[in-house]
Design a protein around this motif. Structure first.
Motif, mmCIF file in Angstrom:
data_model
loop_
_atom_site.group_PDB
_atom_site.id
_atom_site.type_symbol
_atom_site.label_atom_id
_atom_site.label_comp_id
_atom_site.label_asym_id
_atom_site.label_seq_id
_atom_site.Cartn_x
_atom_site.Cartn_y
_atom_site.Cartn_z
ATOM 1 N N LEU A 1 0.831 -1.206 0.000
ATOM 2 C CA LEU A 1 0.000 0.000 0.000
ATOM 3 C C LEU A 1 0.861 1.250 0.000
ATOM 4 C CD1 LEU A 1 -2.850 1.125 0.108
ATOM 5 C CD2 LEU A 1 -2.767 0.960 2.601
ATOM 6 N N SER A 2 1.952 1.227 0.767
ATOM 7 C CA SER A 2 2.856 2.369 0.803
ATOM 8 C C SER A 2 3.488 2.613 -0.566
ATOM 9 C CB SER A 2 3.946 2.141 1.856
ATOM 10 O OG SER A 2 4.855 3.223 1.886
ATOM 11 N N ASP A 3 3.916 1.547 -1.220
ATOM 12 C CA ASP A 3 4.512 1.680 -2.551
ATOM 13 C C ASP A 3 3.540 2.319 -3.541
ATOM 14 O OD1 ASP A 3 6.858 0.546 -1.700
ATOM 15 O OD2 ASP A 3 6.379 -1.469 -2.413
ATOM 16 N N ALA A 4 2.267 1.995 -3.397
ATOM 17 C CA ALA A 4 1.268 2.538 -4.305
ATOM 18 C C ALA A 4 0.937 3.995 -4.019
ATOM 19 C CB ALA A 4 -0.006 1.698 -4.228
ATOM 20 N N LEU A 5 1.114 4.413 -2.762
ATOM 21 C CA LEU A 5 0.690 5.758 -2.367
ATOM 22 C C LEU A 5 1.809 6.789 -2.342
ATOM 23 C CD1 LEU A 5 -1.773 4.917 0.573
ATOM 24 C CD2 LEU A 5 -2.362 5.728 -1.719
ATOM 25 N N VAL A 6 3.034 6.368 -2.074
ATOM 26 C CA VAL A 6 4.116 7.333 -1.868
ATOM 27 C C VAL A 6 4.463 8.053 -3.169
ATOM 28 C CG1 VAL A 6 6.541 7.637 -1.265
ATOM 29 C CG2 VAL A 6 5.088 6.135 0.109
ATOM 30 N N ARG A 7 4.264 9.353 -3.169
ATOM 31 C CA ARG A 7 4.649 10.235 -4.263
ATOM 32 C C ARG A 7 5.017 11.585 -3.635
ATOM 33 N NH1 ARG A 7 3.957 5.968 -6.075
ATOM 34 N NH2 ARG A 7 3.030 5.308 -8.063
ATOM 35 N N PRO A 8 6.223 11.714 -3.114
ATOM 36 C CA PRO A 8 6.590 12.959 -2.410
ATOM 37 C C PRO A 8 6.417 14.193 -3.292
ATOM 38 C CG PRO A 8 8.240 11.244 -2.070
ATOM 39 C CD PRO A 8 7.322 10.751 -3.149
ATOM 40 N N ASP A 9 5.704 15.172 -2.778
ATOM 41 C CA ASP A 9 5.535 16.438 -3.484
ATOM 42 C C ASP A 9 5.277 17.535 -2.462
ATOM 43 O OD1 ASP A 9 2.896 16.029 -2.703
ATOM 44 O OD2 ASP A 9 2.222 15.429 -4.686
ATOM 45 N N ARG A 10 5.149 18.755 -2.959
ATOM 46 C CA ARG A 10 4.961 19.895 -2.064
ATOM 47 C C ARG A 10 3.627 19.829 -1.333
ATOM 48 N NH1 ARG A 10 7.146 23.045 1.540
ATOM 49 N NH2 ARG A 10 6.261 25.145 1.617
ATOM 50 N N ALA A 11 2.590 19.354 -2.019
ATOM 51 C CA ALA A 11 1.273 19.287 -1.388
ATOM 52 C C ALA A 11 1.276 18.316 -0.218
ATOM 53 C CB ALA A 11 0.227 18.854 -2.419
ATOM 54 N N SER A 12 1.885 17.146 -0.386
ATOM 55 C CA SER A 12 1.931 16.182 0.711
ATOM 56 C C SER A 12 2.767 16.707 1.874
ATOM 57 C CB SER A 12 2.500 14.845 0.216
ATOM 58 O OG SER A 12 3.816 14.982 -0.270
ATOM 59 N N GLU A 13 3.796 17.473 1.564
ATOM 60 C CA GLU A 13 4.620 18.083 2.614
ATOM 61 C C GLU A 13 3.790 19.053 3.456
ATOM 62 O OE1 GLU A 13 8.237 18.757 4.634
ATOM 63 O OE2 GLU A 13 8.110 17.534 2.827
ATOM 64 N N LEU A 14 3.000 19.877 2.774
ATOM 65 C CA LEU A 14 2.176 20.851 3.489
ATOM 66 C C LEU A 14 1.088 20.166 4.311
ATOM 67 C CD1 LEU A 14 1.784 23.590 0.729
ATOM 68 C CD2 LEU A 14 3.173 23.712 2.798
ATOM 69 N N LEU A 15 0.492 19.122 3.752
ATOM 70 C CA LEU A 15 -0.544 18.396 4.486
ATOM 71 C C LEU A 15 0.030 17.724 5.729
ATOM 72 C CD1 LEU A 15 -2.614 16.758 1.606
ATOM 73 C CD2 LEU A 15 -3.390 18.540 3.182
ATOM 74 N N SER A 16 1.218 17.156 5.601
ATOM 75 C CA SER A 16 1.835 16.499 6.756
ATOM 76 C C SER A 16 2.122 17.490 7.880
ATOM 77 C CB SER A 16 3.121 15.783 6.347
ATOM 78 O OG SER A 16 4.133 16.706 5.984
ATOM 79 N N ASP A 17 2.335 18.757 7.518
ATOM 80 C CA ASP A 17 2.598 19.783 8.535
ATOM 81 C C ASP A 17 1.403 20.035 9.442
ATOM 82 O OD1 ASP A 17 5.165 20.138 7.649
ATOM 83 O OD2 ASP A 17 4.729 21.923 6.447
ATOM 84 N N LEU A 18 0.207 19.595 9.029
ATOM 85 C CA LEU A 18 -0.970 19.755 9.886
ATOM 86 C C LEU A 18 -0.829 18.957 11.178
ATOM 87 C CD1 LEU A 18 -3.812 19.494 7.216
ATOM 88 C CD2 LEU A 18 -3.093 21.553 8.443
#
Length: 211
Positions: free
Chosen positions: A31-48
């Motif tokens: 599941l992780s392999d299918a979902l992981v796509r590092p980008d700026r949007a995911s970085e900002l969301l993780s900051d929540l």
């Protein structure tokens, strides 16, 4: 009590799988392999899930709740805010030793290290936004406003969780485990709040004594 037992049992199951390198970890990796796509949007969301973002939201809710309840003359007005604050304080107390105990490696998207289970950022988001919502809901009269608050809480938690997995900061099970842990802590907030309401209902407030 069922609301407390179910998340705790799920948390124990996931923790056991992490410690035993069980079959759930194979599903987790795919599941992780299918979902992981590092980008700026995911970085900002993780900051929540950052303490600097989530905790001030809870602190504001604690202050508003304490002020409103004290203004009504409610007996033990401090109990609900104290329960919310205690739940937040328990996050690092519980998460830190669990990380050291499970010693789980991170995903290929992060530098080699261990201590990724459970996700501290997810637990912070669940407890901070969840407790803030639970504290503010009784203070809101309009059903539409209450629905908006619940929806916003869900979006913040799910956004942080998705960002952490999408960016590769955590495996999906790290996040799900923290959902379970955070849910158990929030049930504790609800139980304490209900206890405070029952006590206040049976005891005259300091501004509304018997006539």
């Amino acid at each position: 009590m069922l609301l407390l037992v179910v998340p705790l049992l799920l948390f124990l199951l996931i923790t056991w799988q992490v410690l035993a390198d069980g079959p759930l970890l194979d599903v987790d990796a795919r599941l992780s392999d299918a979902l992981v796509r590092p980008d700026r949007a995911s970085e900002l969301l993780s900051d929540l899930g950052n303490v600097e973002v989530a905790v001030p939201v809870l602190a504001l809710a604690l202050a508003v709740t304490a002020w409103r309840l004290r203004a009504t003359g409610m007996d033990r007005w401090w109990l609900r805010p104290a329960a919310g604050a205690a739940a937040m304080l328990l996050v690092p107390v519980l998460v830190a030793p669990l990380k050291a105990w499970t010693d789980r490696p991170g995903t290929p998207a992060v530098p080699p290290a261990t201590g990724y289970y459970p996700s501290g950022h997810t637990a912070t988001a669940v407890v901070a936004y969840g407790a803030a919502t639970l504290l503010l809901l009784p203070l809101l009269g309009a059903p539409a406003v209450r629905r908006v608050l619940i929806g916003l809480c869900a979006l913040l938690i799910l956004g942080a969780s998705y960002g952490l997995v999408r960016r590769g900061y955590h495996w999906p099970l790290d996040v799900v485990g923290s959902w379970c842990l955070g849910a158990a802590l929030l049930v504790g907030v609800v139980l304490v709040s209900r206890s405070g309401r029952r006590t206040s209902a049976g005891t005259p407030g300091r501004r509304s004594g018997p006539s």
